[in-house]
Structure formats: structure tokens, C-alpha cells
Write a protein that holds these residues in place. Structure first.
Motif, PDB file in Angstrom:
ATOM      1  N   TYR A 229       0.846  -1.209   0.000  1.00 14.60           N
ATOM      2  CA  TYR A 229       0.000   0.000   0.000  1.00 14.60           C
ATOM      3  C   TYR A 229       0.878   1.255   0.000  1.00 14.60           C
ATOM      4  N   ILE A 230       1.900   1.255   0.848  1.00 14.45           N
ATOM      5  CA  ILE A 230       2.820   2.396   0.923  1.00 14.45           C
ATOM      6  C   ILE A 230       3.530   2.603  -0.411  1.00 14.45           C
ATOM      7  N   GLU A 231       4.004   1.510  -0.991  1.00 17.55           N
ATOM      8  CA  GLU A 231       4.785   1.581  -2.225  1.00 17.55           C
ATOM      9  C   GLU A 231       3.960   2.001  -3.433  1.00 17.55           C
ATOM     10  N   SER A 232       2.656   1.763  -3.371  1.00 18.97           N
ATOM     11  CA  SER A 232       1.787   2.115  -4.501  1.00 18.97           C
ATOM     12  C   SER A 232       1.262   3.544  -4.409  1.00 18.97           C
ATOM     13  N   ARG A 233       1.583   4.218  -3.305  1.00 14.77           N
ATOM     14  CA  ARG A 233       1.084   5.586  -3.104  1.00 14.77           C
ATOM     15  C   ARG A 233       2.212   6.517  -2.679  1.00 14.77           C
ATOM     16  N   ASP A 235       3.109   9.310  -3.809  1.00 13.26           N
ATOM     17  CA  ASP A 235       2.815  10.749  -3.815  1.00 13.26           C
ATOM     18  C   ASP A 235       1.864  11.161  -2.696  1.00 13.26           C
ATOM     19  N   GLU A 236       1.489  10.219  -1.849  1.00 13.11           N
ATOM     20  CA  GLU A 236       0.561  10.524  -0.760  1.00 13.11           C
ATOM     21  C   GLU A 236       1.286  10.548   0.580  1.00 13.11           C
ATOM     22  N   LYS A 237       0.733  11.335   1.504  1.00 10.79           N
ATOM     23  CA  LYS A 237       1.235  11.342   2.867  1.00 10.79           C
ATOM     24  C   LYS A 237       0.388  10.368   3.671  1.00 10.79           C
ATOM     25  N   ILE A 238       0.999   9.257   4.080  1.00 14.28           N
ATOM     26  CA  ILE A 238       0.258   8.204   4.773  1.00 14.28           C
ATOM     27  C   ILE A 238       0.701   8.162   6.238  1.00 14.28           C
ATOM     28  N   THR A 239      -0.263   8.190   7.140  1.00 21.13           N
ATOM     29  CA  THR A 239       0.047   8.146   8.566  1.00 21.13           C
ATOM     30  C   THR A 239      -0.119   6.730   9.110  1.00 21.13           C
ATOM     31  N   ILE A 240       0.444   6.506  10.280  1.00 23.88           N
ATOM     32  CA  ILE A 240       0.305   5.195  10.933  1.00 23.88           C
ATOM     33  C   ILE A 240      -1.165   4.937  11.244  1.00 23.88           C
ATOM     34  N   ARG A 272      11.923   5.744   3.582  1.00 22.18           N
ATOM     35  CA  ARG A 272      12.956   5.063   2.807  1.00 22.18           C
ATOM     36  C   ARG A 272      12.476   4.725   1.401  1.00 22.18           C
ATOM     37  N   VAL A 273      11.222   4.284   1.280  1.00 19.65           N
ATOM     38  CA  VAL A 273      10.661   3.970  -0.033  1.00 19.65           C
ATOM     39  C   VAL A 273      10.597   5.227  -0.892  1.00 19.65           C
ATOM     40  N   LYS A 274      10.138   6.314  -0.296  1.00 18.00           N
ATOM     41  CA  LYS A 274      10.019   7.575  -1.023  1.00 18.00           C
ATOM     42  C   LYS A 274      11.387   8.106  -1.459  1.00 18.00           C
ATOM     43  N   ILE A 275      12.346   8.072  -0.542  1.00 22.56           N
ATOM     44  CA  ILE A 275      13.676   8.599  -0.858  1.00 22.56           C
ATOM     45  C   ILE A 275      14.383   7.732  -1.886  1.00 22.56           C
ATOM     46  N   GLU A 276      14.164   6.413  -1.833  1.00 20.88           N
ATOM     47  CA  GLU A 276      14.770   5.536  -2.838  1.00 20.88           C
ATOM     48  C   GLU A 276      14.220   5.861  -4.221  1.00 20.88           C
ATOM     49  N   MET A 293      10.457  16.108  -5.438  1.00 20.95           N
ATOM     50  CA  MET A 293       9.878  16.192  -4.095  1.00 20.95           C
ATOM     51  C   MET A 293       8.367  15.958  -4.117  1.00 20.95           C
ATOM     52  N   TYR A 294       7.674  16.635  -5.032  1.00 19.85           N
ATOM     53  CA  TYR A 294       6.213  16.479  -5.127  1.00 19.85           C
ATOM     54  C   TYR A 294       5.823  15.062  -5.540  1.00 19.85           C
TER      55      TYR A 294
END
Length: 329
Positions: A229-233, A235-240, A272-276, A293-294
Motif C-alpha cells: 500500500y505504501i509503495e503504490s502511493r 505521492d501521498e502522505k500516509i500516517t500510521i 525510505r521507499v520515497k527517498i529511494e 519532491m512532489y
């Protein structure tokens, strides 16, 4: 006179092991020559030590003959352990005699330096329990699973604690040798060796080289779905809270399960996923820092820069200039 022992493992090695052995020996040899040329008396003797008269590497492509057997080396001041084979269970079994000798020497006051996967020998002997340690970043998950009692810090290029030195992977062992030369000789000698071998002195981090690879062999289906779910999104800000609610798991329990499965908190994992992803874009496109960044869900340049630097050790712009030829042109 101080004695430096460079271990020559028998049949538990790769060509990288040869590079570590030869590189360390040559650099200490040069340090000795420089020391004597400046009117000082030689005070370090460097020898290759092993358990057999010769060791074959890479199916006999290279043969290394130790100067002496470990039984004939009752006392040494510094032991250097090169990288080992990547089948670590086999490596640990195949180097038991050397491991026992290293442990005995450490108890008798010797210092130890491991290169890359050589840290597995130290960890298997229990010498790293409760201590900081580095190894090649791509072995981090495997190392943690085998030795949870060790404080692994794969972002560090060199660790130095209680007479034990460890370093990251690849040819960064050269940086460790420069570090040891400064410790055992002095700063001018280390600088001289650094310049002659063209090895950057005082390098501290292997973070810019780390390629994040998600841990997905844990068997926790809920965590696996959360990772996807995290990896497929990106561009979204996902919270715990979003994640724990989506998968119907209490936040505290979800957080605990995620850390156990991946070694990261959900927030760290998302970062880490986003920065990679950002790194790959910076390496291969002409997109601006803001555009990248966006794309990975950040709207605040300062926040993006801080997270990027925390993970890679350098800024997004420095990273782009370092790895993207078109960006430099």
C-alpha cells in the motif's frame, strides 16, 4: 615492535577477500617505508597468518601463502579480518579455528578490525554483543536476523569501540586501513598513504551508496499488504493511523508488528521507499528537486531535504550532481 596479523581464511573466501588481504598489506608496508624514510625506526611488523601453508581463491585463480601459522603467532597487537564468502553459515563453520584464535588474542589485549562481511566472524564469536558494528549495507537484514544482540549501524563506514573496528562493504576497506594507519602511526603518515593510493581520508558514511531493499520474507500478511500500500502511493502522505485503521489493527500492535517484520517503523519505511524513488529519479532524469519532491509526497522543501540527508548523508542537490552526468553538464 608491534605486530599486525592479516588473516588468510582457508576456502571460505572470494576475490574480495584477496583484495582486502593484499590492499591492507600493501598499505601498511607503504606506511612503514614512509615512516623509515622520515628518519624513524620501524616499529610495526605486518604478517599474513592462516591455518594452512597456502589458500586458493576463486577455484585456484589466486593463491596466497601466509607468512606464518596461527599456532606460531602467540601474541599480536592488531588482527585484520578480510571479507568472507556470502554463505555465512558455512563461513562461520569453516573459520572456527581462526575465530577461536581471534577471540583468544582479543582477550589477551589485541585489537581487531573486520572488513565488510568479516564482521560475521566477530559476531559469531560473540565479540560484538552490545557493540556497534558495520558491514556491507546489502547484508544488513541477514546480519540482524542472525545477530540481534549486535548494534548494527550499516550507514556507518567505520565503527570503533573497545578495540574492535568494523567497516562497510566493497572497497571501503581501504578507508578502514587509512583509519588504522592514523591510529597506529600518525596523521601525516595516513595523509601520505591516502594521497598515494588516492583513497579519500576521513570518509565516515556509506549512506550515499545504500540501495533500499524492502524486507518481505517475514511472512506477516498484514505487514506485507501495508508495504504494498505504501509503495503504490508514493505521492501521498500516509500516517500510521491511516494504515492501522485500513488493516483493522490497533496502532500500537500494528507498529510493533511492522518493526518486527521489516526492521523499520511504518514512518521510517515510507520515508525510505520515497527517498529511494527520489534517488532513482535524480539519477536518471532532468527533473528539478521540487518536481521530484512532489512526486514522492513532500510539499515542504526543508522537510524533504532533511529526510533525504538523514537517509543518504547528502542533500538532494549534492546527490543529483554526484550521480547524474546530464545534471552536471
Amino acid at each position: 615492535m608491534k605486530h599486525v596479523s592479516i588473516i588468510v581464511p582457508d576456502n571460505q573466501t572470494t576475490l574480495s577477500s584477496v583484495a582486502c588481504i593484499v590492499g591492507a598489506y600493501e598499505m601498511f608496508d607503504l606506511a612503514n617505508e614512509y615512516w623509515k624514510e622520515n628518519g624513524r625506526q620501524e616499529f610495526i611488523k605486518t604478517e599474513l597468518v592462516g591455518v594452512s601453508k597456502k589458500a586458493d581463491f576463486h577455484k585456484g585463480l589466486v593463491t596466497v601463502s601466509p607468512h606464518t601459522h596461527i599456532d606460531d603467532t602467540p601474541k599480536t597487537d592488531l588482527i585484520i579480518i578480510p571479507s568472507l564468502i556470502r554463505d555465512y553459515q558455512k563461513a562461520m563453520k569453516g573459520t572456527q579455528l581462526l575465530s577461536d584464535w581471534v577471540s583468544k588474542q582479543y582477550r589477551n589485549g589485541a585489537e581487531i578490525a573486520s572488513m565488510c562481511s568479516g564482521a560475521y566472524m566477530l559476531a559469531a564469536a560473540g565479540l560484538l554483543n552490545g557493540k556497534k558494528c558495520s558491514t556491507h549495507w546489502c547484508y544488513a537484514d541477514n546480519f540482524r536476523s542472525l545477530f540481534p544482540q549486535v548494534n548494527l549501524q550499516p550507514e556507518k563506514l567505520i565503527t570503533d569501540e573497545n578495540g574492535i573496528y568494523t567497516n562497510g562493504g566493497g572497497y571501503s576497506f581501504l578507508n578502514l586501513v587509512i583509519y588504522l594507519i592514523e591510529k597506529y602511526y600518525d596523521r601525516p603518515t595516513a595523509i601520505y598513504c591516502s594521497k598515494l593510493f588516492q583513497v579519500e581520508i576521513d570518509r565516515q558514511s556509506q549512506s550515499p551508496f545504500i540501495i533500499f531493499s524492502a524486507q518481505k520474507s517475514h511472512g506477516d500478511e498484514i505487514v506485507m499488504k501495508a508495504q504494498e500500500y505504501i509503495e503504490s502511493r508514493l505521492d501521498e502522505k500516509i500516517t500510521i493511523e491511516d494504515l492501522s485503521s485500513k488493516f483493522a489493527v490497533g496502532r500500537r500492535n500494528f507498529d510493533r508488528r511492522f518493526i518486527k517484520a521489516t526492521g523499520n517503523t511504518p514512518t521510517e519505511y515510507a520515508q525510505r521507499v520515497k527517498i529511494e524513488s527520489a534517488k532513482r529519479t535524480l539519477e536518471t532524469t532532468r527533473k528539478t528537486i521540487n518536481e521530484v519532491m512532489y512526486e514522492v509526497g513532500y510539499s515542504d522543501v526543508k522537510a524533504f531535504r532533511e529526510v533525504f540527508r538523514k537517509i543518504t548523508g547528502i542533500s538532494p542537490l549534492e546527490y543529483k550532481n554526484k550521480y547524474n552526468k546530464e545534471a552536471v553538464v
